[in-house]
Design an enzyme around this catalytic site. Structure first.
Site, PDB file in Angstrom:
ATOM      1  N   CYS A   1      38.063  54.838  23.419  1.00  0.00           N
ATOM      2  CA  CYS A   1      37.630  55.966  22.587  1.00  0.00           C
ATOM      3  C   CYS A   1      38.773  56.704  21.915  1.00  0.00           C
ATOM      4  CB  CYS A   1      36.893  57.002  23.427  1.00  0.00           C
ATOM      5  SG  CYS A   1      35.471  56.399  24.302  1.00  0.00           S
TER       6      CYS A   1
ATOM      7  N   GLY B   1      48.579  39.866  47.211  1.00  0.00           N
ATOM      8  CA  GLY B   1      48.073  40.832  46.234  1.00  0.00           C
ATOM      9  C   GLY B   1      46.637  40.585  45.840  1.00  0.00           C
TER      10      GLY B   1
ATOM     11  N   ALA C   1      52.018  41.516  33.237  1.00  0.00           N
ATOM     12  CA  ALA C   1      50.800  42.219  33.668  1.00  0.00           C
ATOM     13  C   ALA C   1      50.955  43.742  33.557  1.00  0.00           C
ATOM     14  CB  ALA C   1      50.427  41.800  35.079  1.00  0.00           C
TER      15      ALA C   1
ATOM     16  N   GLN D   1      38.235  61.555  17.049  1.00  0.00           N
ATOM     17  CA  GLN D   1      37.408  60.478  16.494  1.00  0.00           C
ATOM     18  C   GLN D   1      38.203  59.637  15.500  1.00  0.00           C
ATOM     19  OE1 GLN D   1      33.913  59.592  17.125  1.00  0.00           O
ATOM     20  NE2 GLN D   1      34.845  60.558  18.887  1.00  0.00           N
TER      21      GLN D   1
ATOM     22  N   GLU E   1      32.487  56.986  12.212  1.00  0.00           N
ATOM     23  CA  GLU E   1      32.711  55.619  11.738  1.00  0.00           C
ATOM     24  C   GLU E   1      33.758  55.440  10.641  1.00  0.00           C
ATOM     25  OE1 GLU E   1      28.463  55.173  10.804  1.00  0.00           O
ATOM     26  OE2 GLU E   1      28.614  53.319  11.948  1.00  0.00           O
TER      27      GLU E   1
HETATM   28  C1  FAD Z   1      45.045  41.132  35.202  1.00  0.00           C
HETATM   29  C2  FAD Z   1      46.152  40.181  35.563  1.00  0.00           C
HETATM   30  C3  FAD Z   1      47.199  40.007  34.681  1.00  0.00           C
HETATM   31  C4  FAD Z   1      48.230  39.131  34.991  1.00  0.00           C
HETATM   32  N1  FAD Z   1      49.248  38.959  34.098  1.00  0.00           N
HETATM   33  C5  FAD Z   1      50.271  38.106  34.391  1.00  0.00           C
HETATM   34  C6  FAD Z   1      51.335  37.901  33.490  1.00  0.00           C
HETATM   35  O1  FAD Z   1      51.399  38.486  32.414  1.00  0.00           O
HETATM   36  N2  FAD Z   1      52.306  37.021  33.834  1.00  0.00           N
HETATM   37  C7  FAD Z   1      52.282  36.357  35.027  1.00  0.00           C
HETATM   38  O2  FAD Z   1      53.194  35.589  35.300  1.00  0.00           O
HETATM   39  N3  FAD Z   1      51.289  36.547  35.899  1.00  0.00           N
HETATM   40  C8  FAD Z   1      50.288  37.393  35.606  1.00  0.00           C
HETATM   41  N4  FAD Z   1      49.257  37.568  36.489  1.00  0.00           N
HETATM   42  C9  FAD Z   1      49.242  36.746  37.698  1.00  0.00           C
HETATM   43  C10 FAD Z   1      49.847  37.454  38.858  1.00  0.00           C
HETATM   44  O3  FAD Z   1      51.204  37.698  38.645  1.00  0.00           O
HETATM   45  C11 FAD Z   1      49.679  36.539  40.042  1.00  0.00           C
HETATM   46  O4  FAD Z   1      48.298  36.424  40.287  1.00  0.00           O
HETATM   47  C12 FAD Z   1      50.326  37.096  41.257  1.00  0.00           C
HETATM   48  O5  FAD Z   1      51.706  37.123  41.152  1.00  0.00           O
HETATM   49  C13 FAD Z   1      49.947  36.285  42.477  1.00  0.00           C
HETATM   50  O6  FAD Z   1      50.411  36.965  43.599  1.00  0.00           O
HETATM   51  P1  FAD Z   1      49.409  37.538  44.693  1.00  0.00           P
HETATM   52  O7  FAD Z   1      50.233  38.069  45.774  1.00  0.00           O
HETATM   53  O8  FAD Z   1      48.434  38.462  44.115  1.00  0.00           O
HETATM   54  O9  FAD Z   1      48.685  36.192  45.069  1.00  0.00           O
HETATM   55  P2  FAD Z   1      47.368  35.985  45.914  1.00  0.00           P
HETATM   56  O10 FAD Z   1      46.174  36.026  45.037  1.00  0.00           O
HETATM   57  O11 FAD Z   1      47.350  36.856  47.095  1.00  0.00           O
HETATM   58  O12 FAD Z   1      47.634  34.478  46.339  1.00  0.00           O
HETATM   59  C14 FAD Z   1      47.762  33.491  45.354  1.00  0.00           C
HETATM   60  C15 FAD Z   1      48.063  32.132  45.906  1.00  0.00           C
HETATM   61  O13 FAD Z   1      49.396  32.070  46.362  1.00  0.00           O
HETATM   62  C16 FAD Z   1      49.483  31.574  47.663  1.00  0.00           C
HETATM   63  N5  FAD Z   1      50.556  32.297  48.327  1.00  0.00           N
HETATM   64  C17 FAD Z   1      50.803  33.628  48.272  1.00  0.00           C
HETATM   65  N6  FAD Z   1      51.911  33.929  48.947  1.00  0.00           N
HETATM   66  C18 FAD Z   1      52.365  32.758  49.450  1.00  0.00           C
HETATM   67  C19 FAD Z   1      53.461  32.430  50.250  1.00  0.00           C
HETATM   68  N7  FAD Z   1      54.316  33.335  50.655  1.00  0.00           N
HETATM   69  N8  FAD Z   1      53.631  31.133  50.585  1.00  0.00           N
HETATM   70  C20 FAD Z   1      52.758  30.193  50.185  1.00  0.00           C
HETATM   71  N9  FAD Z   1      51.695  30.466  49.426  1.00  0.00           N
HETATM   72  C21 FAD Z   1      51.506  31.733  49.066  1.00  0.00           C
HETATM   73  C22 FAD Z   1      48.145  31.846  48.281  1.00  0.00           C
HETATM   74  O14 FAD Z   1      47.847  30.899  49.292  1.00  0.00           O
HETATM   75  C23 FAD Z   1      47.228  31.723  47.099  1.00  0.00           C
HETATM   76  O15 FAD Z   1      46.821  30.392  46.931  1.00  0.00           O
HETATM   77  C24 FAD Z   1      48.214  38.431  36.212  1.00  0.00           C
HETATM   78  C25 FAD Z   1      47.157  38.609  37.103  1.00  0.00           C
HETATM   79  C26 FAD Z   1      46.128  39.466  36.786  1.00  0.00           C
HETATM   80  C27 FAD Z   1      44.991  39.658  37.746  1.00  0.00           C
HETATM   81  S1  FES Z   2      37.106  54.895  27.289  1.00  0.00           S
HETATM   82 FE1  FES Z   2      38.633  56.423  27.298  1.00  0.00          FE
HETATM   83  S2  FES Z   2      37.524  58.198  26.829  1.00  0.00           S
HETATM   84 FE2  FES Z   2      36.059  56.604  26.586  1.00  0.00          FE
END
Ligand code: FAD
Ligand code: FES
Ligand code: FES
Length: 1371
Positions: A197, A309, A387, A1242, A1309
């Protein structure tokens, strides 16, 4: 930030050499014990008794004996604790609406870490020992509001308010870590919070008040600080206009914040923490506490993921339906959080979050000579852009590496930097190099399933070694990269000869890839043009992509690989020169000064109210949105915030997976077996009318025999919970028999004459004849893609049977409750008087909550009728995007005839819209397109033709601007082409052809063009157009790879719905005996501030302060037969109705007032009551007499015009297509603004939505008609990073409008189209780049001008190397 960031100072000894032996011995001993405990075999159908989850929310202890491993924090907060301030916007970490703050005590450093996180991805079971703070925990109207809440609200940063709690929590977390943040901190903190918005400017301005930096008022002009030199004396001395008063803001007092619960510190300090296990219906969650336990668990359950994460596993479970019977969460395993320095580099524990890795690296960099930290710095840069902060705060280093995303930002740089992993399993420890052999296939690495990455080694760089990372994404921040790269080169000592080089790319295939041949071609060669020139061809051949490569954008991706290598080459050349290794003359290749990243405070000019106006009269003043504070505290109630009623059911839809097919079978038996499922509703259950009729065509509520698009609704499952309903919906089996030849594109529809009738034509003069007498003609075409509404609150409704006389109450997030009421009544076969529809507020609509909402509410009402229970339906983001359609994509073709002096004599424009599978409002959209085929130009011979194409895509619908943004875009593109053919500046061609004085449109509607010209001239003057144009030319001459472009674009926008009966409005005003007043009207509060404006109207008319007036909700039983809140006419019409009702009441009080002239409002009301004077009145406004006669091609299809002009300047990186809007100046004629802060809000919001439409938002469909872009991960709307660095808004002074209340104008608009000025500025910059390559004259650039299109349009040496196949159409 406190917490682990401080931990670098206390780096431990080399754990990798010391810990291993002992660890493994313990592992073996422990094996038999753990074996029985955790080996989870097969189906966990029955729930076992698990441990008790203990954490804090807003200072209160939560103990949960049955924590469900499938549940994330968001539903727990909203459904279990009824803390509904935290919102659902996408469920996948992409919008920030669910942002909360998590605090954790870290025993090692004895510090508390506060971080923002997305509640939608935070597993509940992960929260043991954490303290969570939600928006409700920081302040409320009942106690004390927090300064963050106050400042965002008072700075007008909350419109619909749905994003506001998330914004508040991101900012709150930042302040907990840095009470005096910089602007850079603020933009970083808010980068992951989307707002549809406000356009972000007011949010930023509210947050800016926490910065210590000077908040310059810019009184000396843009970019000129008031503190420098004399105040500009040419400006008349006048009171400075301010949208909000910074003086009366609450101070930030960190001592008032909730403390971290001491109990959690004690828990964390426990010497021997216990392993925790939680069991759910289908899943078990284990939190081990030691590495040995972790290794054992993983050995016994190699397929169980390690969740840190949850940013990879979470979205997979949610969106792909992946089920993991067991999840191991090693967040309490200390070995994953160590940092160990060696002479060669640093080992980082794989469990550290990406934010923590970033701050650890930032702490390390100054501790070492710059030559040693090349890789560290490149990683920091990549981490900053990866991210959002919320994601980086939880996503782990190990998780990112092991997830092995094809476009991971870290893997290419880690691999290029020779990093390695320390990996543990029951077989022992090993080190694994992160190189090309590590990445095996999509999401797969060489690691064995049972192996655990414990730490990651990041080496120091050596002397003569340079490391860089580059990335290009659809949006600068919070977006996965299209292509990302890590590059490292090592030179022989003191020379330019390459000793070693390593280049890795992401986004160029299913895995991170190494450009090995390219590297080989560079080794032992000098770093110069001669070496590099042939290397580009080697790279191109090495990293080739087939035309059908997943992810598309094949030419662009290939050209990016070359551009990045070239950038690397230039940067290193520059570096070698700085180090006196070479003395080459680099002038042309010098990297130019980067633009500042910081958003400057903008200028806002509006007219002060006259000195005679009473202080109490709020009309014309910048009053805050009346719900802004409740929105900022999370108390504002949206549809899905309404508490559940006893026995309430949740409805989940089942939609077609085929674009055009017969339904041959519907099997719901499996769905009915899912626990909690109550029923399935099909078309056969509808007791009344099974279709909705619009523009002469019927649309089925639920498909019965045939489907005509993917996403068409077929049936609906009812269950006790959301989760059960969704699961059951996925279990419904539908069989189809495909029908031949579905139609997807406009071209296919035209070829098959697949149109919704009528098609329309409008003409003035004689176009065919006029073409014969012109100097030149030009024919062109341009496409504009569709646009998803992306209102932050998805479609939501709750239908409650009253239980007697077939009465129903519907609470719906709708822009048109009357239509919803009518639709429900027709569907149930009952009269409208049995259905009341209530709308408190909606979290954004933009035209998308009118027709489809009525259909969704009808289906929900059938479910409520059939089960006699309350039924709630709230679409998930992906479903919403799939089902509800978007703005119409348009193909515009034109032939234009003009004289050599720039006068356009004839134009013939043809518009084809992609309407989708049902008509919805598509014919009306075509009509509005044709009303604006002149935009602001007086073209004597003008023909417009329009047709709505019927295709097998989900039906498109109304969207802010209702065709005008598409119509005027084609016109302006045509004008640009004329300018290019003539080799003249486009603004001159525009001026030559504008309407002047009293004018007639092509449908004979008379209007004065005076204000239109004033907007144009003031915009040129305010933006310093001529001088900046010259500066841009100079810049472009000096800069080879970055070009600047500028454009100034006008608009003339017709307000009101083109239907005589559709602009009427009603109001109901009650005065109670205590003098308080309640106003109800037919308009919907969707963020545009209508309730605030109408409260101002009532205040003026009743001569009482606005504080005595309340507006509760919009409902069909208070004000019947309302019109849709649309067409920028809602405040005009409802304002008149409120005025009418208030005047009636005020009139009734005349005798009382005359009798007691000194009395107060309260005494008059008491007396009026004693005198039996009715204190309730209705108001009515019939609206203007609008009509259009298509036979005669004349009419008055609008109430009046809004005029505006916008000047934008951009800087475009021709190598990548990346652009920044350097400055935007907008002048708008809003008549006499009812509320300048609301109107400016707006304008900014509409402009940013337009910027999204024309430069970034892309809907992508599969070849079989499935929408790919079903969430914020795939579909990018503008974020904070897209805000112009300088954004100035000026409301045209001294403008009157006799056609609307108090001489105001509606502004929802009209300004959206002005976002196209960014598009045309990009096109201008691309033209400058083309000129450098010797290309002149018109060229084609479709909308949106994404980095891909902008880069290819620049036709650089690199893009020209790539054989360009035709780009995909945008529809
Ligand atoms: C909205 C969004 C935007 C994103 N944008 C980007 C971006 O711009 N660039 C980018 O690079 N990434 C991006 N990501 C991805 C994000 O960086 C990865 O999902 C994240 O780093 C994974 O880490 P996690 O701890 O959340 O993994 P989890 O989801 O907790 O685990 C992921 C996988 O890794 C394995 N794992 C985790 N830790 C270990 C370990 N120590 N040893 C062995 N296996 C392991 C798990 O078994 C699982 O299979 C984005 C994700 C989201 C949701
Ligand atoms: S989505 Fe931010 S004020 Fe509506
Ligand atoms: S709802 Fe959590 S980020 Fe969108």
């Amino acid at each position: 930030m406190d917490g682990h960031g401080a931990g670098v100072a206390a780096i431990s000894q080399d754990f990798h050499t010391m810990a291993t032996e002992d660890t493994l011995r313990t592992l073996c001993l422990a094996e038999s014990f753990f074996c029985n405990l955790y080996k989870v075999g097969g189906n966990m159908a029955t729930r076992k008794q698990g441990d008790t989850l203990c954490f804090y929310i807003n200072g209160k202890k939560v103990t949960e004996n049955h924590a469900d491993p499938e549940m994330t924090l968001l539903p727990f907060l909203r459904e279990k604790l009824r803390l509904t301030g935290t919102k659902y916007g996408c469920g996948g970490g992409g919008c920030g609406a669910c942002t909360i703050m998590v605090s954790r005590y870290q025993p090692a450093s004895k510090t508390i870490r506060h971080f923002s996180a997305n509640a939608c991805l935070l597993p509940l079971c992960q929260l043991h020992g954490a303290a969570v703070i939600t928006v409700e925990g920081i302040g409320s109207t009942k106690t004390r509001i927090h300064p963050v809440q106050e400042r965002i609200a008072k700075a007008h940063g909350s419109q619909c308010g749905f994003c506001t709690p998330g914004m508040v929590m991101s900012m709150y977390t930042l302040l907990r870590n840095r009470p005096q943040p910089t602007m850079e901190d603020i933009t970083q903190a808010l980068a992951g919070n989307l707002c549809r918005c406000t356009g972000y400017r007011p949010i930023i301005d509210g947050c800016r008040t926490f910065c210590q930096e000077a908040n310059c008022c810019q009184i000396n002009g843009v970019g000129e600080c008031c503190l420098n030199g004399e105040k500009n004396i040419s400006e008349p001395e006048q009171e400075k206009q301010q949208l909000f008063n910074k003086e009366d803001l609450l101070p930030l007092d960190p001592t008032q914040e909730l403390i971290f619960p001491p109990e959690l510190i004690l828990m964390a300090e426990t010497a021997n923490p216990e392993t925790l296990t939680f069991h759910g219906e289908r899943m078990t969650w284990v939190l081990p506490t030691s590495l040995e336990e972790l290794v054992h668990l993983k050995t016994s359950n190699p397929n169980a993921p390690l969740v840190m994460g949850n940013t990879n596993i979470g979205p997979d479970m949610k969106f792909k339906g992946v089920l993991h019977p067991l999840i191991i969460s090693p967040t309490r395993v200390m070995e994953l959080f160590e940092v160990t320095q060696t002479p060669q580099g640093v080992w980082f524990g794989a469990g550290w979050s990406l934010s923590e890795v970033q701050s650890l690296l930032e702490d390390l960099v100054p501790q070492f000579p710059a030559t040693k930290t090349e890789l560290f710095k490149a990683l920091i840069q990549q981490l900053r852009n990866l991210a959002s902060q919320q994601i980086r705060n939880v996503a782990s280093l190990g998780g990112n590496i092991v997830s092995a995303y094809p476009n991971s930002d870290l893997n290419p740089i880690l691999a290029a930097g020779n990093c390695k992993l320390s990996v543990f399993s029951s077989g022992g420890k090993r080190e694994v190099a992160l190189n090309q052999d590590f990445f095996v296939s999509l999401g797969k690495t060489v690691l064995k399933p049972e192996e655990i990455v414990v730490s990651v080694f990041i080496p120091f760089s050596r002397k003569g070694e340079f490391v860089r990372a580059f990335r290009q994404a659809p949006r600068k921040e919070s977006a996965f990269a299209t292509v990302t790269t890590g590059m490292r080169v090592l030179f022989s000592e003191g020379s330019r000869v390459v000793e070693d080089v390593s280049i890795y790319y992401g986004g160029m295939g299913p895995t991170t890839v190494c450009a090995a041949k390219t590297c080989l071609a560079l080794i032992a060669k000098p770093w110069n043009d001669d070496t590099l020139s042939p290397v580009y061809d080697i790279l191109l051949e090495e990293l080739t992509l087939p035309p059908s490569a997943p992810g598309g954008k094949v030419e662009f991706r290939q050209s990016l690989t070359l551009s990045f290598l070239f950038k690397f080459y230039l940067e290193i050349l520059q570096k070698l020169r700085e180090m006196n290794v070479i003395t080459d003359e680099l002038l042309e290749k010098m990297p130019i000064q980067p633009l500042p990243r910081e958003i400057q405070p903008g200028l806002h000019e509006f007219q002060n109210v006259s000195k005679d106006q009473s202080n109490q009269d709020p009309v014309g003043r910048p009053i805050m949105h009346r719900s802004a504070i409740s929105q900022a505290t999370g108390e504002a109630v949206y549809c899905d915030d309404i508490p559940r009623t006893e026995g309430e059911l949740f409805l989940a839809l089942v939609t077609s997976s085929r674009a055009h097919a017969k339904i041959t079978g519907l099997d719901v038996s499996e769905a009915l077996q899912v626990p909690g499922v109550v029923d399935v509703v099909t078309a056969g259950d509808i007791p009344g009318k099974k279709v909705r009729t619009l523009e002469g065509y019927d649309e089925e509520l639920l498909a019965e025999k045939e489907v005509s698009c993917v996403g068409q609704m077929i049936c609906a499952v009812l269950a006790d919970t959301r989760a059960h309903a969704k699961r059951a919906a996925a279990a419904v089996k539908i069989s189809y028999e495909d029908l031949p030849e579905p139609v997807f594109t406009i071209e296919e529809a035209v070829e098959k004459s697949s149109f919704f009738e009528p098609q329309r034509t409008i003409e003035r003069g004689n176009v065919t004849e006029a073409f014969k007498s012109v100097d030149q003609t030009f024919e062109g075409e341009v496409r504009i893609g569709g646009q998803e509404h992306f209102y932050m609150e998805t479609q939501s409704m709750l239908v409650v049977p009253v239980g007697e006389e077939a009465e129903f109450k519907a609470y719906v997030s709708s822009q048109w409750p009357t239509l919803t009421q009518l639709a429900i009544a027709e569907t149930l076969g009952i009269p409208s008087n049995r259905v009341t529809c209530h709308v408190k507020r909606i979290g954004g609509g933009f035209g998308g909550k009118i027709c489809k909402t009525a259909i969704l509410a009808s289906i929900t009402s059938v479910a409520a009728w059939k089960t006699n229970r309350a039924v709630r339906c709230v679409l998930e983001r992906g479903e919403d995007m799939l089902i509800t359609g978007a703005r119409h994509p348009v193909l515009g073709k034109y032939k234009v005839g003009f004289m050599n002096d720039g006068r356009i004599v004839a134009a013939d424009l043809q518009y084809f819209t992609n309407a989708g599978n049902t008509v919805d409002e598509s014919v009306s959209v075509v009509e509005k397109i044709l009303f604006h085929v002149d935009n602001v130009y007086n073209i004597p011979n003008l023909r417009g033709r329009g047709a709505a194409c019927r295709t097998n895509l989900p039906s498109n619908t109304a969207f802010r601007g209702f065709g005008v943004p598409q119509s005027a875009f084609v016109v302006e593109n045509m004008i640009n082409d004329v300018a290019m053919v003539l080799g003249r500046p486009a603004d001159q061609i525009r001026e030559t052809n504008m309407y002047k004085g009293l004018s007639l449109t092509h449908y004979k509607f008379e209007f004065s063009a005076e204000n239109m010209l004033r907007c144009w001239e003031q915009c040129k003057a305010k933006s310093d157009y001529d001088a900046r144009r010259r500066a841009i030319e100079q810049f472009n001459q000096q800069s080879r790879w970055k070009k600047r472009g500028m454009s100034i674009i006008p608009i003339k926008h017709g307000n009101a719905i083109t239907e005589r009966s559709s602009n009427q409005a009603g109001a109901l005003v009650h005065i109670y005996q205590d003098g308080s007043v309640v106003v109800t009207h037919g308009g919907i509060e969707m963020g545009q501030g209508i309730h605030t404006k109408l409260q101002q109207v009532a205040s003026r008319e009743l001569h009482i302060p606005a504080s005595k007036i309340h507006i509760s909700e919009t409902s069909t039983n208070t004000v019947p037969n309302s019109s849709a809140s649309a067409a920028s006419f809602t405040a005009d019409s409802n304002g008149m109705a409120v005025k009418n009702a208030c005047q009636t009441l005020y009139q009734r009080l005349v005798p009382i007032r005359e009798n007691n002239p000194k009395g107060s409002w309260e005494t008059w009301i008491k007396e009026a009551f004693s005198e039996k004077i009715s204190l309730s009145a209705t108001g009515f406004y019939g609206g203007p007499d609008i009509y259009m006669d298509w036979e005669k091609m004349e009419g008055r299809p609008h109430a009046y015009f809004v005029f505006a002009a916008c000047c934008c300047e951009v800087e475009l990186d021709c190598l990548t297509g990346d652009y920044t809007t350097v400055r935007t100046d907008i002048v708008v004629d809003v008549g006499r603004s009812l509320n300048p802060s609301v109107d400016i809000g707006q304008i900014e919001g509409a402009f940013m939505q337009g910027l999204g439409l024309y430069t970034m938002e892309e809907l992508k469909f599969s070849p079989s008609g499935l929408l790919y872009t079903r969430g914020p991960s795939q579909y990018k709307i503008p974020a904070v990073c897209d805000l112009p660095l300088q954004f100035n808004i000026y409301l045209l002074p001294d403008s009157d409008n006799p056609h609307a209340i108090y001489s105001s104008k509606g502004i929802g608009e009209p300004v959206l189209f002005l976002g196209s000025s960014v598009f045309f500025a990009i096109k201008d910059a691309a033209a400058a780049a083309r000129l450098q390559s010797g290309l002149v004259g018109p060229f084609s650039l479709d909308s949106p001008s994404t980095p891909e299109r902008a880069c290819l349009a620049c036709a650089s040496v690199f893009t020209q190397k790539i054989p360009v196949s035709k780009l995909n159409g945008t529809d």
